[in-house]
Motif scaffolding. Structure first.
Motif, PDB file in Angstrom:
ATOM      1  N   MET A   1       0.877  -1.213   0.028  1.00  0.00           N
ATOM      2  CA  MET A   1       0.228   0.139   0.015  1.00  0.00           C
ATOM      3  C   MET A   1       0.954   1.381  -0.075  1.00  0.00           C
ATOM      4  O   MET A   1       1.673   1.486   0.967  1.00  0.00           O
ATOM      5  CB  MET A   1      -0.752   0.021   1.119  1.00  0.00           C
ATOM      6  N   VAL A   2       0.607   2.063  -0.908  1.00  0.00           N
ATOM      7  CA  VAL A   2       1.612   3.325  -1.137  1.00  0.00           C
ATOM      8  C   VAL A   2       1.344   4.096  -0.010  1.00  0.00           C
ATOM      9  O   VAL A   2       2.455   4.746   0.287  1.00  0.00           O
ATOM     10  CB  VAL A   2       1.155   4.199  -2.594  1.00  0.00           C
ATOM     11  N   PHE A   3       0.211   4.365   0.795  1.00  0.00           N
ATOM     12  CA  PHE A   3       0.441   5.085   1.835  1.00  0.00           C
ATOM     13  C   PHE A   3       1.315   4.726   3.127  1.00  0.00           C
ATOM     14  O   PHE A   3       1.738   5.725   3.546  1.00  0.00           O
ATOM     15  CB  PHE A   3      -1.082   5.159   2.464  1.00  0.00           C
ATOM     16  N   SER A   4       1.521   3.454   2.864  1.00  0.00           N
ATOM     17  CA  SER A   4       2.349   3.251   4.327  1.00  0.00           C
ATOM     18  C   SER A   4       3.992   3.628   3.939  1.00  0.00           C
ATOM     19  O   SER A   4       4.882   3.496   5.090  1.00  0.00           O
ATOM     20  CB  SER A   4       2.562   1.698   4.217  1.00  0.00           C
ATOM     21  N   LEU A   5       4.142   3.929   2.862  1.00  0.00           N
ATOM     22  CA  LEU A   5       5.532   4.636   2.516  1.00  0.00           C
ATOM     23  C   LEU A   5       5.891   5.976   3.322  1.00  0.00           C
ATOM     24  O   LEU A   5       6.790   6.283   3.793  1.00  0.00           O
ATOM     25  CB  LEU A   5       5.658   5.012   1.132  1.00  0.00           C
ATOM     26  N   PHE A   6       4.581   6.596   3.450  1.00  0.00           N
ATOM     27  CA  PHE A   6       4.625   8.033   4.263  1.00  0.00           C
ATOM     28  C   PHE A   6       4.435   7.613   5.689  1.00  0.00           C
ATOM     29  O   PHE A   6       5.021   8.122   6.756  1.00  0.00           O
ATOM     30  CB  PHE A   6       3.724   8.960   3.600  1.00  0.00           C
ATOM     31  N   LEU A 153     -14.510  17.190   9.369  1.00  0.00           N
ATOM     32  CA  LEU A 153     -14.645  16.637   7.844  1.00  0.00           C
ATOM     33  C   LEU A 153     -13.402  17.203   7.059  1.00  0.00           C
ATOM     34  O   LEU A 153     -13.095  16.299   6.195  1.00  0.00           O
ATOM     35  CB  LEU A 153     -16.080  16.676   7.352  1.00  0.00           C
ATOM     36  N   ILE A 154     -13.476  18.551   7.130  1.00  0.00           N
ATOM     37  CA  ILE A 154     -12.606  19.182   6.250  1.00  0.00           C
ATOM     38  C   ILE A 154     -11.267  19.156   6.638  1.00  0.00           C
ATOM     39  O   ILE A 154     -10.569  18.587   5.864  1.00  0.00           O
ATOM     40  CB  ILE A 154     -12.960  20.886   6.581  1.00  0.00           C
ATOM     41  N   ARG A 155     -11.180  18.859   8.019  1.00  0.00           N
ATOM     42  CA  ARG A 155      -9.686  18.290   8.232  1.00  0.00           C
ATOM     43  C   ARG A 155      -9.057  16.951   7.871  1.00  0.00           C
ATOM     44  O   ARG A 155      -8.093  16.643   7.455  1.00  0.00           O
ATOM     45  CB  ARG A 155      -9.514  18.662   9.811  1.00  0.00           C
ATOM     46  N   PHE A 156     -10.324  16.098   8.032  1.00  0.00           N
ATOM     47  CA  PHE A 156     -10.355  14.686   7.469  1.00  0.00           C
ATOM     48  C   PHE A 156      -9.724  14.717   5.890  1.00  0.00           C
ATOM     49  O   PHE A 156      -8.947  14.106   5.637  1.00  0.00           O
ATOM     50  CB  PHE A 156     -11.212  13.660   7.663  1.00  0.00           C
ATOM     51  N   GLU A 157     -10.392  15.354   5.175  1.00  0.00           N
ATOM     52  CA  GLU A 157     -10.371  15.356   3.826  1.00  0.00           C
ATOM     53  C   GLU A 157      -8.946  16.150   3.276  1.00  0.00           C
ATOM     54  O   GLU A 157      -8.236  15.626   2.608  1.00  0.00           O
ATOM     55  CB  GLU A 157     -11.184  16.336   3.170  1.00  0.00           C
ATOM     56  N   THR A 158      -8.374  17.170   4.258  1.00  0.00           N
ATOM     57  CA  THR A 158      -7.161  17.787   4.128  1.00  0.00           C
ATOM     58  C   THR A 158      -6.242  16.779   4.290  1.00  0.00           C
ATOM     59  O   THR A 158      -5.262  16.908   3.938  1.00  0.00           O
ATOM     60  CB  THR A 158      -7.225  19.029   5.034  1.00  0.00           C
ATOM     61  N   PHE A 159      -6.337  16.108   5.393  1.00  0.00           N
ATOM     62  CA  PHE A 159      -5.141  14.999   5.737  1.00  0.00           C
ATOM     63  C   PHE A 159      -5.190  13.966   4.784  1.00  0.00           C
ATOM     64  O   PHE A 159      -3.922  13.660   4.451  1.00  0.00           O
ATOM     65  CB  PHE A 159      -5.811  14.559   7.121  1.00  0.00           C
ATOM     66  N   LEU A 160      -6.305  13.506   4.333  1.00  0.00           N
ATOM     67  CA  LEU A 160      -6.251  12.282   3.460  1.00  0.00           C
ATOM     68  C   LEU A 160      -5.658  12.769   2.025  1.00  0.00           C
ATOM     69  O   LEU A 160      -4.917  12.134   1.601  1.00  0.00           O
ATOM     70  CB  LEU A 160      -7.742  11.918   3.086  1.00  0.00           C
ATOM     71  N   THR A 161      -5.800  13.924   1.611  1.00  0.00           N
ATOM     72  CA  THR A 161      -5.014  14.647   0.363  1.00  0.00           C
ATOM     73  C   THR A 161      -3.701  14.644   0.577  1.00  0.00           C
ATOM     74  O   THR A 161      -2.915  14.163  -0.268  1.00  0.00           O
ATOM     75  CB  THR A 161      -5.700  15.982   0.188  1.00  0.00           C
ATOM     76  N   ALA A 162      -3.379  14.979   1.876  1.00  0.00           N
ATOM     77  CA  ALA A 162      -2.024  15.205   2.237  1.00  0.00           C
ATOM     78  C   ALA A 162      -1.234  13.766   2.071  1.00  0.00           C
ATOM     79  O   ALA A 162      -0.027  13.892   1.674  1.00  0.00           O
ATOM     80  CB  ALA A 162      -1.843  15.973   3.419  1.00  0.00           C
ATOM     81  N   LEU A 163      -1.832  12.963   2.831  1.00  0.00           N
ATOM     82  CA  LEU A 163      -1.391  11.487   2.727  1.00  0.00           C
ATOM     83  C   LEU A 163      -1.088  11.055   1.376  1.00  0.00           C
ATOM     84  O   LEU A 163      -0.255  10.118   1.119  1.00  0.00           O
ATOM     85  CB  LEU A 163      -2.201  10.547   3.572  1.00  0.00           C
ATOM     86  N   GLN A 164      -1.991  11.271   0.586  1.00  0.00           N
ATOM     87  CA  GLN A 164      -1.895  10.879  -0.885  1.00  0.00           C
ATOM     88  C   GLN A 164      -0.697  11.615  -1.483  1.00  0.00           C
ATOM     89  O   GLN A 164       0.110  11.018  -2.084  1.00  0.00           O
ATOM     90  CB  GLN A 164      -3.399  11.240  -1.582  1.00  0.00           C
ATOM     91  N   TYR A 165      -0.521  12.741  -1.618  1.00  0.00           N
ATOM     92  CA  TYR A 165       0.422  13.568  -2.022  1.00  0.00           C
ATOM     93  C   TYR A 165       1.793  13.401  -1.635  1.00  0.00           C
ATOM     94  O   TYR A 165       2.801  13.308  -2.453  1.00  0.00           O
ATOM     95  CB  TYR A 165       0.087  15.054  -2.598  1.00  0.00           C
ATOM     96  N   PHE A 166       1.844  13.315  -0.274  1.00  0.00           N
ATOM     97  CA  PHE A 166       3.220  13.114   0.404  1.00  0.00           C
ATOM     98  C   PHE A 166       3.682  11.586   0.085  1.00  0.00           C
ATOM     99  O   PHE A 166       4.670  11.228  -0.250  1.00  0.00           O
ATOM    100  CB  PHE A 166       2.931  13.149   1.921  1.00  0.00           C
ATOM    101  N   SER A 167       2.576  10.605  -0.139  1.00  0.00           N
ATOM    102  CA  SER A 167       2.925   8.947  -0.451  1.00  0.00           C
ATOM    103  C   SER A 167       3.259   8.931  -1.845  1.00  0.00           C
ATOM    104  O   SER A 167       4.442   8.261  -1.901  1.00  0.00           O
ATOM    105  CB  SER A 167       1.775   8.214   0.164  1.00  0.00           C
ATOM    106  N   TYR A 168       2.601   9.631  -2.605  1.00  0.00           N
ATOM    107  CA  TYR A 168       3.076   9.372  -4.085  1.00  0.00           C
ATOM    108  C   TYR A 168       4.450  10.101  -4.323  1.00  0.00           C
ATOM    109  O   TYR A 168       5.044   9.728  -5.021  1.00  0.00           O
ATOM    110  CB  TYR A 168       2.036  10.174  -5.129  1.00  0.00           C
TER     111      TYR A 168
END
Length: 347
Positions: A1-6, A153-168
């Motif tokens: 899982m790519v998220f685990s990289l971050f 919800l806003i902070r969760f969405e912001t966190f999830l977006t950051a998790l994605q772009y940091f992981s990629y």
């Protein structure tokens, strides 16, 4: 899982470089935010930096506020942008003029409604620059508000977006960053011919630029809490949806591989809940179905929680199932809304 990289990566200490930095803030009708937030930028504990303030054809007192700060602080440089018929309402045009006016090679960007979380913001972001690293991703958080599900919800969405772009980015395939906290060099900007490749797209001065120029070799990310910025979140669901509609509308301009990966992530999440509901309604062995759901959440929680600790968003993980379902429903609203009408952008 790519998220685990971050998620499971240890934060690496960086050597302090103290290179000269130009902080760039583009503002349109942001007089009040500038009064509140600019002092925190000017008070940064950093030996050599300037602040380039871009007034993007504001109709309020933004320029006057800029000038009042400039009279007291010699590190400020003002760029007053007039409306141009060819680039009417285009933030990228204003940013380009600000970048050209910057004195230093290393540029650090934030928005007028953002506050640095510490006096070490410039230091912690700029220390990631090196002879190889010319593009630095940062985290732009939103202020926490108690007893507000929308805020969570806003902070969760912001966190999830950051998790994605940091992981990629960690995987060597960077696809976006946020203009609330982003750094790159003038050389990188000029080598890419600035924003010319997507100048006609109103948004995307941050994510489309990163998508265009980011690579495994030139990307780095700062996850020190002192390097974060924080902004005031939207206070109504309607305003937040409109904000996300603008952001999501740029995704169709991403590289095809990134469009596929992000689309697959969303599709799999939607299908998981649809299949879970169908299986629970038609199978008598509901305990097995609940067991599969439970395993999914255990693994997901471990990965998300470790990442959330780094980004200081642990409280968003405590309500993970509810927030995830709510976010999926919100994203469906955004997708269908963008299919019906175009979102409004920087005016």
């Amino acid at each position: 899982m790519v998220f685990s990289l971050f998620s499971f990566e240890k934060i690496q200490k960086q050597n302090t470089t103290n290179i000269p930095v130009s902080v760039i803030i583009c503002a349109k009708n942001e007089a009040e935010n500038i009064k509140e937030n600019l002092p925190l930028v000017l008070e940064q504990n950093y030996p050599q930096f300037e602040v380039v303030l871009i007034n993007d054809a504001s109709s309020d007192d933004t320029l006057e506020v800029f000038e009042s700060f400039s009279e007291k602080n010699k590190t400020i440089k003002i760029v007053d942008v007039k409306n141009n018929e060819a680039f009417w309402g285009n933030k990228k045009y204003a940013l380009t003029l600000g970048i050209k006016a910057a004195s230093h090679e290393h540029l650090l960007f934030t928005d007028a409604d953002c506050k640095p979380k510490s006096s070490l913001w410039i230091q912690k972001m700029s220390q990631h620059f090196s002879s190889q690293k010319s593009l630095i991703l940062g985290y732009g958080a939103y202020k926490k508000k108690k007893n507000s599900f929308l805020n969570l919800l806003i902070r969760f969405e912001t966190f999830l977006t950051a998790l994605q772009y940091f992981s990629y980015a960690k995987a060597g395939s960077p696809y976006m960053g946020v203009g609330r906290n982003l750094a790159y060099t003038k050389t990188l900007f000029y080598e890419a011919n600035g924003f010319i490749e997507h100048m006609k797209v109103r948004s995307g001065d941050d994510d489309l630029f990163v998508n265009q120029v980011g690579s495994k070799k030139n990307i780095s990310a700062s996850v020190y809490p002192q390097s974060f910025t924080v902004s005031e979140p939207e206070t109504t669901f309607k305003n937040w949806i409109n904000q996300k509609r603008r952001h999501i509308s740029t995704a169709k301009y991403y590289k095809k591989s990134h469009q596929y990966a992000l689309g697959l992530f969303f599709t799999v999440n939607v299908l998981f809940y649809i299949l879970a509901i169908l299986l629970l309604s038609i199978l008598f062995q509901w305990m097995y179905v609940l067991g599969i759901i439970g395993i999914k959440y255990v693994i997901q929680t471990i990965v998300y929680y470790n990442a959330a600790k780094k980004l200081k968003e642990k409280d968003t993980i405590y309500a993970l199932p509810i927030l995830e379902v709510s976010l999926i429903l919100s994203q469906l609203v955004i997708v269908f809304s963008n299919m019906i009408s175009k979102p409004t952008h920087w005016k």
